[in-house]
Design an enzyme around this catalytic site. Structure first.
Site, PDB file in Angstrom:
ATOM      1  N   CYS A 155      42.563  45.070  33.094  1.00 25.00           N
ATOM      2  CA  CYS A 155      43.831  45.362  32.397  1.00 25.00           C
ATOM      3  C   CYS A 155      43.372  45.750  30.894  1.00 25.00           C
ATOM      4  CB  CYS A 155      44.422  43.963  32.068  1.00 25.00           C
ATOM      5  SG  CYS A 155      46.167  43.878  31.499  1.00 25.00           S
ATOM      6  N   CYS A 158      45.206  43.832  27.863  1.00 26.04           N
ATOM      7  CA  CYS A 158      44.513  42.560  27.526  1.00 26.04           C
ATOM      8  C   CYS A 158      43.154  42.606  26.978  1.00 26.04           C
ATOM      9  CB  CYS A 158      44.536  41.607  28.813  1.00 26.04           C
ATOM     10  SG  CYS A 158      46.229  41.141  29.569  1.00 26.04           S
TER      11      CYS A 158
END
Length: 194
Positions: A155, A158
């Site tokens: 991700c 993130c």
């Protein structure tokens, strides 16, 4: 006994698995007398210590990644290792909880990032994240675990957010790098030990 079989035996013994433990992947490596087995053993061993993380932090990082990857033998190993390094039941539970929470966050925020639609950023996430508020391992280490899990789960949003938080908290880049290095090697080990 072949060198490959001997190295596999050393890895299996270090992990506390039975002498007869094997996987299809280990068998393929053994049958091919793969030189990679030496690398695998050294790489796994290097997850246990770090110049920039305590041995307890190494153990908790390994545990969080093993849980994230749904790897029972490695989860058992790193739980025991964390306990040996002085991790409390609450710290171990937090490493497990972090893996679960970040799995949901990584899916959710990757979706937002991939679609790049403003509308999805305006709709409340409705993902409860109380675990992040007052972590028993401390804010900095919880962020480090979050970054490691996010890196494994791919991700980008993130990873960047947690890395930014860590830098703002005063974490060194070497510490960040080592946590991600350990996460990558636990993931690699899990490809043949499962």
């Amino acid at each position: 006994m072949s060198e490959s079989k001997e190295i596999i035996g050393e890895i299996v013994q270090a992990l506390g698995l039975g002498a007869d433990y094997t996987t299809d992947s280990l068998t393929l490596l053994e049958n091919g007398e793969s030189r990679y087995l030496r690398d695998l053993k050294l790489n796994f061993t290097s997850t246990l210590t770090s110049e920039h993380l305590s041995t307890k932090e190494c153990a908790l990082t390994g545990l969080s990644i093993a849980v994230n990857n749904n790897n029972k033998p490695l989860t058992n190993y790193y739980t025991k290792y964390a306990e040996e390094q002085g991790a409390t039941a609450a710290e171990i539970a937090e490493a497990v909880g972090c893996a679960s929470l970040l799995a949901s966050n990584n899916v959710f925020y990757r979706f937002r990032h991939f679609t790049q639609k403003e509308k999805y950023t305006q709709i409340p996430a409705r993902i409860r994240m109380q675990l992040m508020m007052k972590p028993v391992t401390g804010k900095e280490f919880f962020e480090l675990l979050s970054l490691a899990v996010s890196a494994v789960n791919g991700c980008e949003m993130c990873v960047n957010a947690h890395e930014d938080s860590l830098i703002k908290l005063g974490t060194t880049e070497e510490r960040i790098f080592d946590a991600v290095r350990i996460a990558s090697l636990v993931t690699a080990t899990g490809k043949v030990i499962y």
